[in-house]
Design a protein around this motif. Structure first.
Motif, PDB file in Angstrom:
ATOM      1  N   ASN A   1       0.855  -1.188   0.000  1.00 36.65           N
ATOM      2  CA  ASN A   1       0.000   0.000   0.000  1.00 36.65           C
ATOM      3  C   ASN A   1       0.887   1.232   0.000  1.00 36.65           C
ATOM      4  OD1 ASN A   1      -1.718   2.216   0.764  1.00 36.65           O
ATOM      5  ND2 ASN A   1      -3.233   0.720   1.428  1.00 36.65           N
ATOM      6  N   VAL A   2       1.053   1.844  -1.152  1.00 37.54           N
ATOM      7  CA  VAL A   2       1.962   2.982  -1.295  1.00 37.54           C
ATOM      8  C   VAL A   2       1.528   4.142  -0.412  1.00 37.54           C
ATOM      9  CG1 VAL A   2       2.955   4.618  -2.918  1.00 37.54           C
ATOM     10  CG2 VAL A   2       2.492   2.286  -3.647  1.00 37.54           C
ATOM     11  N   THR A   3       0.229   4.405  -0.373  1.00 36.58           N
ATOM     12  CA  THR A   3      -0.269   5.542   0.404  1.00 36.58           C
ATOM     13  C   THR A   3       0.051   5.387   1.876  1.00 36.58           C
ATOM     14  OG1 THR A   3      -2.075   5.842  -1.170  1.00 36.58           O
ATOM     15  CG2 THR A   3      -2.313   6.891   0.975  1.00 36.58           C
ATOM     16  N   ASP A   4      -0.189   4.201   2.441  1.00 34.70           N
ATOM     17  CA  ASP A   4       0.082   3.973   3.856  1.00 34.70           C
ATOM     18  C   ASP A   4       1.568   4.072   4.164  1.00 34.70           C
ATOM     19  OD1 ASP A   4      -2.554   3.658   4.373  1.00 34.70           O
ATOM     20  OD2 ASP A   4      -2.526   1.473   4.507  1.00 34.70           O
ATOM     21  N   ASP A   5       2.400   3.521   3.303  1.00 31.80           N
ATOM     22  CA  ASP A   5       3.840   3.561   3.537  1.00 31.80           C
ATOM     23  C   ASP A   5       4.366   4.987   3.516  1.00 31.80           C
ATOM     24  OD1 ASP A   5       3.615   0.847   3.590  1.00 31.80           O
ATOM     25  OD2 ASP A   5       5.307   0.461   2.254  1.00 31.80           O
ATOM     26  N   ARG A   6       3.874   5.786   2.579  1.00 34.49           N
ATOM     27  CA  ARG A   6       4.341   7.166   2.502  1.00 34.49           C
ATOM     28  C   ARG A   6       3.832   7.974   3.694  1.00 34.49           C
ATOM     29  NH1 ARG A   6       3.466   7.949  -4.065  1.00 34.49           N
ATOM     30  NH2 ARG A   6       5.194   6.561  -4.668  1.00 34.49           N
ATOM     31  N   TRP A   7       2.607   7.655   4.146  1.00 31.47           N
ATOM     32  CA  TRP A   7       2.093   8.348   5.330  1.00 31.47           C
ATOM     33  C   TRP A   7       2.951   8.017   6.549  1.00 31.47           C
ATOM     34  CZ3 TRP A   7       0.317   7.731  10.254  1.00 31.47           C
ATOM     35  CH2 TRP A   7      -0.426   8.782  10.792  1.00 31.47           C
ATOM     36  N   MET A   8       3.313   6.762   6.690  1.00 33.88           N
ATOM     37  CA  MET A   8       4.138   6.348   7.822  1.00 33.88           C
ATOM     38  C   MET A   8       5.519   6.981   7.778  1.00 33.88           C
ATOM     39  SD  MET A   8       2.408   4.635   9.944  1.00 33.88           S
ATOM     40  CE  MET A   8       3.825   4.218  10.974  1.00 33.88           C
ATOM     41  N   ALA A   9       6.038   7.192   6.566  1.00 30.37           N
ATOM     42  CA  ALA A   9       7.345   7.846   6.446  1.00 30.37           C
ATOM     43  C   ALA A   9       7.250   9.282   6.959  1.00 30.37           C
ATOM     44  CB  ALA A   9       7.806   7.818   4.991  1.00 30.37           C
ATOM     45  N   LYS A  10       6.175   9.982   6.590  1.00 31.42           N
ATOM     46  CA  LYS A  10       5.969  11.347   7.080  1.00 31.42           C
ATOM     47  C   LYS A  10       5.716  11.350   8.591  1.00 31.42           C
ATOM     48  CE  LYS A  10       6.301  13.983   3.415  1.00 31.42           C
ATOM     49  NZ  LYS A  10       7.312  15.065   3.322  1.00 31.42           N
ATOM     50  N   TYR A  11       4.996  10.349   9.061  1.00 30.15           N
ATOM     51  CA  TYR A  11       4.727  10.244  10.494  1.00 30.15           C
ATOM     52  C   TYR A  11       6.034  10.105  11.271  1.00 30.15           C
ATOM     53  CZ  TYR A  11       3.118   8.175  14.905  1.00 30.15           C
ATOM     54  OH  TYR A  11       2.900   7.895  16.234  1.00 30.15           O
TER      55      TYR A  11
ATOM     56  N   LEU B   1     -10.124  12.111   9.173  1.00 27.67           N
ATOM     57  CA  LEU B   1      -8.860  11.428   9.439  1.00 27.67           C
ATOM     58  C   LEU B   1      -9.163  10.040  10.002  1.00 27.67           C
ATOM     59  CD1 LEU B   1      -5.776  11.897   9.370  1.00 27.67           C
ATOM     60  CD2 LEU B   1      -5.924  12.582  11.775  1.00 27.67           C
ATOM     61  N   PRO B   2      -8.674   8.959   9.340  1.00 30.58           N
ATOM     62  CA  PRO B   2      -8.945   7.597   9.813  1.00 30.58           C
ATOM     63  C   PRO B   2      -8.568   7.416  11.287  1.00 30.58           C
ATOM     64  CG  PRO B   2      -7.919   7.548   7.644  1.00 30.58           C
ATOM     65  CD  PRO B   2      -7.853   8.970   8.116  1.00 30.58           C
ATOM     66  N   GLN B   3      -9.334   6.600  11.991  1.00 30.81           N
ATOM     67  CA  GLN B   3      -9.146   6.439  13.428  1.00 30.81           C
ATOM     68  C   GLN B   3      -7.769   5.884  13.772  1.00 30.81           C
ATOM     69  OE1 GLN B   3     -11.122   7.576  15.733  1.00 30.81           O
ATOM     70  NE2 GLN B   3      -9.741   6.873  17.356  1.00 30.81           N
ATOM     71  N   ASP B   4      -7.248   4.958  12.956  1.00 31.09           N
ATOM     72  CA  ASP B   4      -5.932   4.404  13.261  1.00 31.09           C
ATOM     73  C   ASP B   4      -4.849   5.473  13.197  1.00 31.09           C
ATOM     74  OD1 ASP B   4      -6.351   4.590  10.506  1.00 31.09           O
ATOM     75  OD2 ASP B   4      -4.869   3.042  10.057  1.00 31.09           O
TER      76      ASP B   4
END
Length: 408
Positions: free
Chosen positions: A168-178, A215-218
């Motif tokens: 999941n590209v979107t989740d991975d990139r979000w986690m990188a920013k996180y 914003l998703p709950q997780d």
């Protein structure tokens, strides 16, 4: 109406009804569908039907029109005579093939691409190959697609997991920013990210999503773990308006005068862009009578010119006293010298002259450096300028090494 009854009636020129302006093209494709059924015994027209390529898409149009209630009853009746299935069927995606014609899921091709992905990870440290990066990017994209559709075997999925495949590209990139946000909080103790920081837009977007309840709950839970500040900070007043900031700008101006011999900071002064705006604001305040007496005195002490800038200075040329209008050649020479001085300052600061064309701090200087390389390649740069640039260690590119023969 069954196909064996339709043909005799059609031969007699029987009018099957329908709007006149729509009759001919629609009936033409209907005839083709009847012919297809007579030949194949069904009406499941393939996507790439060579005999009549548009027929497949025509069938989809009929299903869409019927779904929206826009297909006339007489046409519905005709299609029902052929046992037409009005269930909407999205266009099937074909198995992606490589240039060699082998599908990506074929054993040998899959193994080849998997090994290419391993090499990519060794070189780049991740398996997130952009989709536009040749056939490997396409293969990575289709592995995600096949996995989502249940077409990727568990064995292959496990092998991809072993090398950290990005599903999941979107989740991975979000986690990188996180993670970047976590590091920023650890270093600074807050989330007051300046507008120039790479995290600024991401943090602002998370706040907006939270306030919109989108914003998703997780993600809310993850951000809450690091005490994320969901409140949008109030707009800060410009620091230039504080007394301390005025003094800092004044000291910057003194440093500028010590280097260039005057206070005429050009608008394109890349080393300190706010200084030019500050200088202009002092002239404006003095003209309106709003400049404090103590500041007026300080500026007069360093020979500050409260008059309007001359045309050259407005164009970004370092101010040179002129008694008469300058020629175009002199103007261009001054422009070149001004950029050369800025390049010299760039080297003193960074230790090299490899300024990128998209240099954000001073875009004009980056473009100028690029233009010197282009002029050199076209043999339009004078030997004197080549020599001066060589003295700074300026690189003209890998095409050829610059050699200037010293005059005897």
């Amino acid at each position: 109406m069954k196909s064996e009854k339709y043909e005799p009636l059609k031969g007699l020129g029987f009018d099957f009804g329908g709007p006149k302006q729509d009759k001919k093209p629609w009936m033409k494709q209907y005839d083709a569908l009847v012919e297809f059924k007579n030949e194949h015994g069904h009406i499941e027209v393939p996507v790439h039907y060579e005999k009549n390529p548009p027929l497949y898409y025509w069938l989809g149009t009929q299903r869409q029109a019927n779904k929206k209630g826009k297909l006339p009853e007489n046409k519905v009746a005709l299609l029902n005579e052929l046992n037409f299935d009005f269930t909407y069927k999205p266009r099937p995606r074909t198995v992606k093939a490589t240039r060699s014609g082998k599908p990506f899921l074929a054993d040998d091709e899959w193994e080849n691409m998997f090994h290419e992905l391993e090499e990519w990870k060794t070189e780049h440290g991740n398996s997130d190959v952009p989709q536009r990066s040749g056939r490997l990017g396409s293969w990575v994209h289709y592995m995600r697609f096949y996995s989502k559709g249940g077409k990727l075997s568990q064995d292959r999925r496990d092998r991809l997991d072993e090398i950290g495949f990005c599903w999941n590209v979107t989740d991975d990139r979000w986690m990188a920013k996180y993670q970047d946000a976590c590091n920023f909080k650890t270093e600074h103790g807050n989330f007051d990210v300046p507008a120039s920081h790479s995290l600024y837009n991401w943090i602002s977007y998370q706040r907006k999503l939270y306030q919109d309840a989108s914003l998703p709950q997780d993600r809310v839970e993850l951000l809450s773990k690091i005490d994320f500040d969901y409140e949008v900070p109030p707009k800060r007043r410009s620091a230039v308006k504080s007394p301390e900031a005025w003094t800092l700008r004044y000291e910057d101006l003194i440093a500028f005068k010590d280097e260039y011999g005057h206070c005429g900071v050009p608008p394109t002064y890349g080393r300190n862009p706010p200084l030019a705006k500050w200088v202009a604001s002092q002239r404006t305040k003095n003209k309106k009578g709003n400049l404090r007496d103590d500041r007026l005195e300080l500026l007069n002490e360093i020979g500050f010119d409260f008059g309007a800038q001359d045309p050259l200075q407005k164009l970004g040329v370092l101010k040179v006293p002129q008694l008469e209008p300058v020629s175009r050649e002199t103007y261009l020479e001054n422009m070149w010298d001004k950029s050369y001085l800025e390049l010299d300052a760039y080297k003193n600061h960074f230790g090299h002259c490899n300024i990128p064309i998209s240099y954000e701090a001073n875009p004009a200087l980056g473009a100028w450096a690029f233009s010197q390389r282009m002029a050199y390649k076209k043999d339009k740069l004078s030997e004197n300028r080549i020599k001066k640039l060589n003295e700074l260690g300026f690189s003209f590119g890998p095409q050829k090494k610059v050699q200037i023969q010293e005059e005897v």
